[in-house]
Design an enzyme around this catalytic site. Structure first.
Site, PDB file in Angstrom:
ATOM      1  CG  ASP A  33       0.236 -12.784   2.266  1.00  0.00           C
ATOM      2  OD1 ASP A  33       1.031 -12.984   1.317  1.00  0.00           O
ATOM      3  OD2 ASP A  33      -0.560 -13.642   2.660  1.00  0.00           O
ATOM      4  CB  ILE A  34       5.840 -11.812   1.087  1.00  0.00           C
ATOM      5  CG1 ILE A  34       5.623 -13.308   1.190  1.00  0.00           C
ATOM      6  CG2 ILE A  34       6.734 -11.275   2.173  1.00  0.00           C
ATOM      7  CD1 ILE A  34       6.899 -14.099   0.915  1.00  0.00           C
ATOM      8  CD  GLU A  97      -0.536 -22.005  -1.417  1.00  0.00           C
ATOM      9  OE1 GLU A  97       0.229 -21.046  -1.189  1.00  0.00           O
ATOM     10  OE2 GLU A  97      -1.085 -22.214  -2.512  1.00  0.00           O
ATOM     11  CB  VAL A  98       1.900 -21.416   5.546  1.00  0.00           C
ATOM     12  CG1 VAL A  98       2.830 -21.363   6.758  1.00  0.00           C
ATOM     13  CG2 VAL A  98       2.597 -20.859   4.305  1.00  0.00           C
ATOM     14  CG  HIS A 102      -2.198 -18.432   7.968  1.00  0.00           C
ATOM     15  ND1 HIS A 102      -1.729 -19.732   7.913  1.00  0.00           N
ATOM     16  CD2 HIS A 102      -2.606 -18.131   6.709  1.00  0.00           C
ATOM     17  CE1 HIS A 102      -1.847 -20.189   6.671  1.00  0.00           C
ATOM     18  NE2 HIS A 102      -2.389 -19.243   5.914  1.00  0.00           N
ATOM     19  CG  HIS A 104      -5.265 -14.889   4.288  1.00  0.00           C
ATOM     20  ND1 HIS A 104      -4.230 -14.696   3.405  1.00  0.00           N
ATOM     21  CD2 HIS A 104      -5.291 -16.225   4.551  1.00  0.00           C
ATOM     22  CE1 HIS A 104      -3.667 -15.868   3.139  1.00  0.00           C
ATOM     23  NE2 HIS A 104      -4.285 -16.811   3.818  1.00  0.00           N
TER      24      HIS A 104
HETATM   25  P1  AMP Z   1      -2.563 -20.137   2.857  1.00  0.00           P
HETATM   26  O1  AMP Z   1      -1.826 -21.175   3.667  1.00  0.00           O
HETATM   27  O2  AMP Z   1      -3.194 -20.683   1.614  1.00  0.00           O
HETATM   28  O3  AMP Z   1      -3.501 -19.322   3.676  1.00  0.00           O
HETATM   29  O4  AMP Z   1      -1.477 -19.143   2.256  1.00  0.00           O
HETATM   30  C1  AMP Z   1      -0.305 -18.776   2.939  1.00  0.00           C
HETATM   31  C2  AMP Z   1      -0.084 -17.303   2.782  1.00  0.00           C
HETATM   32  O5  AMP Z   1       1.163 -17.012   3.372  1.00  0.00           O
HETATM   33  C3  AMP Z   1      -0.041 -16.793   1.337  1.00  0.00           C
HETATM   34  O6  AMP Z   1      -0.940 -15.697   1.203  1.00  0.00           O
HETATM   35  C4  AMP Z   1       1.409 -16.366   1.160  1.00  0.00           C
HETATM   36  O7  AMP Z   1       1.530 -15.248   0.329  1.00  0.00           O
HETATM   37  C5  AMP Z   1       1.823 -16.057   2.586  1.00  0.00           C
HETATM   38  N1  AMP Z   1       3.244 -16.187   2.855  1.00  0.00           N
HETATM   39  C6  AMP Z   1       4.048 -17.233   2.524  1.00  0.00           C
HETATM   40  N2  AMP Z   1       5.296 -17.024   2.980  1.00  0.00           N
HETATM   41  C7  AMP Z   1       5.279 -15.822   3.616  1.00  0.00           C
HETATM   42  C8  AMP Z   1       6.268 -15.054   4.293  1.00  0.00           C
HETATM   43  N3  AMP Z   1       7.537 -15.463   4.412  1.00  0.00           N
HETATM   44  N4  AMP Z   1       5.906 -13.852   4.809  1.00  0.00           N
HETATM   45  C9  AMP Z   1       4.637 -13.416   4.702  1.00  0.00           C
HETATM   46  N5  AMP Z   1       3.652 -14.098   4.081  1.00  0.00           N
HETATM   47  C10 AMP Z   1       3.971 -15.285   3.538  1.00  0.00           C
END
Ligand code: AMP
Length: 137
Positions: A33-34, A97-98, A102, A104
């Protein structure tokens, strides 16, 4: 809700944007995670499209959770951690958010709180932590 193939994790899967990859098999990918909320914070995704747990197939969930367990064990060993937090969010109201499924994986030390969400990490440290996890898988 439909799957958007332009989401950032789909772009990582296609190699269109970089990621610190730590593990992959035929069905899943794990990368750092970035915005790490703990040292070693990584994400596990299926290689096939789905938004989250609500539309994933049992096969996608099975493949992902197998990799989550593998990486939870590896990251706990790599960081000599006391425990591991596993998180997974579904749709905006659920904290997602994405919109590509996924999980964590966050190695945890006794008494050390998670850092706030949304803070960009130090890419050198993330690369080093990725090396540590890769070596422990
Ligand atoms: P969520 O959808 O709330 O589980 O959060 C999305 C996660 O993706 C967050 O922890 C971000 O820090 C992570 N994230 C977003 N863009 C990237 C990326 N390009 N590479 C790695 N992690 C990412």
């Amino acid at each position: 809700m439909t799957y958007d193939p332009e989401n950032i994790f789909a772009k990582i899967l296609r190699g269109e944007i970089p990621a610190t990859r730590v593990y992959e098999d035929d069905e899943t990918l794990a990368f750092m995670d970035i915005m790490p909320r703990a040292d070693g914070h990584l994400l596990v995704i299926p290689k096939t499209p789905c938004r989250n747990t609500l539309d994933a197939s049992p096969a996608q969930l099975e493949a992902v959770i197998r990799t989550v367990q593998k990486l939870a064990i590896a990251s706990k060993a790599a960081f000599d951690a006391d425990g591991v937090t596993i998180q997974q969010f579904n749709e905006t109201a659920g904290g997602q958010e994405v919109f590509h499924l996924h999980f964590h994986v966050l190695p945890r030390l006794d008494g050390v709180a998670l850092r706030p969400a949304g803070q960009m990490g130090d890419m050198e440290a993330i690369a080093k932590h990725g090396d540590m996890i890769r070596a422990a898988v």
